[in-house]
Design a protein around this motif. Structure first.
Motif, PDB file in Angstrom:
ATOM      1  N   SER A  72       7.793   6.340  -6.998  1.00 23.22           N
ATOM      2  CA  SER A  72       6.682   6.942  -6.250  1.00 23.22           C
ATOM      3  C   SER A  72       5.938   5.901  -5.412  1.00 23.22           C
ATOM      4  N   THR A  73       5.794   4.694  -5.939  1.00 26.96           N
ATOM      5  CA  THR A  73       5.154   3.609  -5.180  1.00 26.96           C
ATOM      6  C   THR A  73       6.030   3.201  -4.011  1.00 26.96           C
ATOM      7  N   LEU A  74       7.313   3.003  -4.269  1.00 27.31           N
ATOM      8  CA  LEU A  74       8.225   2.507  -3.238  1.00 27.31           C
ATOM      9  C   LEU A  74       8.367   3.485  -2.083  1.00 27.31           C
ATOM     10  N   GLN A  75       8.406   4.767  -2.370  1.00 27.91           N
ATOM     11  CA  GLN A  75       8.567   5.769  -1.313  1.00 27.91           C
ATOM     12  C   GLN A  75       7.364   5.797  -0.373  1.00 27.91           C
ATOM     13  N   ALA A  76       6.203   5.384  -0.860  1.00 23.52           N
ATOM     14  CA  ALA A  76       4.992   5.416  -0.038  1.00 23.52           C
ATOM     15  C   ALA A  76       4.810   4.160   0.817  1.00 23.52           C
ATOM     16  N   LEU A  77       5.644   3.142   0.597  1.00 21.15           N
ATOM     17  CA  LEU A  77       5.479   1.878   1.305  1.00 21.15           C
ATOM     18  C   LEU A  77       6.415   1.758   2.498  1.00 21.15           C
ATOM     19  N   PRO A  78       5.899   1.230   3.602  1.00 17.04           N
ATOM     20  CA  PRO A  78       6.823   0.934   4.707  1.00 17.04           C
ATOM     21  C   PRO A  78       7.717  -0.235   4.316  1.00 17.04           C
ATOM     22  N   ALA A  94      15.250  -1.888  -8.731  1.00 22.85           N
ATOM     23  CA  ALA A  94      14.813  -0.627  -8.135  1.00 22.85           C
ATOM     24  C   ALA A  94      14.244  -0.856  -6.736  1.00 22.85           C
ATOM     25  N   PHE A  95      13.533  -1.964  -6.542  1.00 21.98           N
ATOM     26  CA  PHE A  95      12.985  -2.302  -5.233  1.00 21.98           C
ATOM     27  C   PHE A  95      14.121  -2.575  -4.248  1.00 21.98           C
ATOM     28  N   VAL A  96      15.103  -3.352  -4.698  1.00 20.30           N
ATOM     29  CA  VAL A  96      16.254  -3.668  -3.844  1.00 20.30           C
ATOM     30  C   VAL A  96      17.010  -2.383  -3.493  1.00 20.30           C
ATOM     31  N   ALA A  97      17.262  -1.540  -4.479  1.00 15.84           N
ATOM     32  CA  ALA A  97      17.989  -0.290  -4.236  1.00 15.84           C
ATOM     33  C   ALA A  97      17.244   0.579  -3.225  1.00 15.84           C
ATOM     34  N   HIS A  98      15.936   0.679  -3.363  1.00 14.07           N
ATOM     35  CA  HIS A  98      15.141   1.447  -2.406  1.00 14.07           C
ATOM     36  C   HIS A  98      15.239   0.830  -1.015  1.00 14.07           C
ATOM     37  N   VAL A 100      17.697  -0.947   0.225  1.00 14.27           N
ATOM     38  CA  VAL A 100      19.029  -0.697   0.773  1.00 14.27           C
ATOM     39  C   VAL A 100      19.112   0.732   1.308  1.00 14.27           C
ATOM     40  N   ALA A 101      18.573   1.684   0.547  1.00 15.91           N
ATOM     41  CA  ALA A 101      18.672   3.093   0.929  1.00 15.91           C
ATOM     42  C   ALA A 101      17.756   3.472   2.096  1.00 15.91           C
ATOM     43  N   SER A 102      16.699   2.706   2.327  1.00 13.44           N
ATOM     44  CA  SER A 102      15.694   3.137   3.301  1.00 13.44           C
ATOM     45  C   SER A 102      15.736   2.384   4.624  1.00 13.44           C
ATOM     46  N   ARG A 103      16.779   1.632   4.867  1.00 13.00           N
ATOM     47  CA  ARG A 103      16.816   0.865   6.117  1.00 13.00           C
ATOM     48  C   ARG A 103      18.238   0.780   6.659  1.00 13.00           C
ATOM     49  N   ALA A 104      18.304   0.564   7.961  1.00 13.68           N
ATOM     50  CA  ALA A 104      19.599   0.456   8.617  1.00 13.68           C
ATOM     51  C   ALA A 104      20.165  -0.957   8.513  1.00 13.68           C
TER      52      ALA A 104
END
Length: 150
Positions: A72-78, A94-98, A100-104
């Motif tokens: 929930s914290t990670l999804q709210a952060l740019p 979990a931070f690394v996985a997020h 990887v999934a949220s950027r090109a």
């Protein structure tokens, strides 16, 4: 006004809060250079005496390390432009996985090491280190070894 890149700096307090002191100084220097910084720390208690206003500094967010594993914290952060692992700590998976999934593309990923006058430091400084497993497999970290040579 902070308009530069966004940095995520990760710091674990090992002993005597020296690691946190170095990371805090780096955080402030980056902010003063126009960068935006999130400092993720596992034990911010030393800020009580070291930097009492740390949690109110403009352009700086001091965040609890544990939040770097909370979806929930990670999804709210740019997403940040630069990740820094200070002194051998590992960014939470979990931070690394997020990330990887949220950027090109990969952020600049720096592994900040300790200051040393050893003769091998210039040979190691800025060497790439490929990530061989985990969610960032195929990405690369770059080692930053402060030293005493140009």
């Amino acid at each position: 006004m902070q308009t530069g890149q966004l940095w995520d700096i990760f710091c674990t307090v090992i002993d005597n809060h020296g690691d946190l002191g170095v990371c805090w100084r780096l955080t402030r220097q980056l902010r003063d250079a126009g960068q935006r910084v999130r400092l993720w720390v596992d034990d911010a208690s030393a800020f009580t005496w070291m930097a009492p206003t740390a949690h109110q500094e403009p352009g700086i967010e001091v965040r609890p390390w544990a939040d770097a594993s909370q979806a929930s914290t990670l999804q709210a952060l740019p997403p940040a432009d630069v990740w820094v692992e200070a002194f051998g700590c590992d960014i939470p998976e979990a931070f690394v996985a997020h990330g990887v999934a949220s950027r090109a593309q990969q952020p600049k990923w720096i592994n900040l090491e300790y200051l040393s006058a050893e003769d091998w430091v210039p040979r190691m400084h800025q060497l790439p280190s490929p990530i061989m497993s985990g969610p960032a497999k195929g990405w690369t970290k770059t080692f930053f070894y402060p030293g005493f040579t140009p």
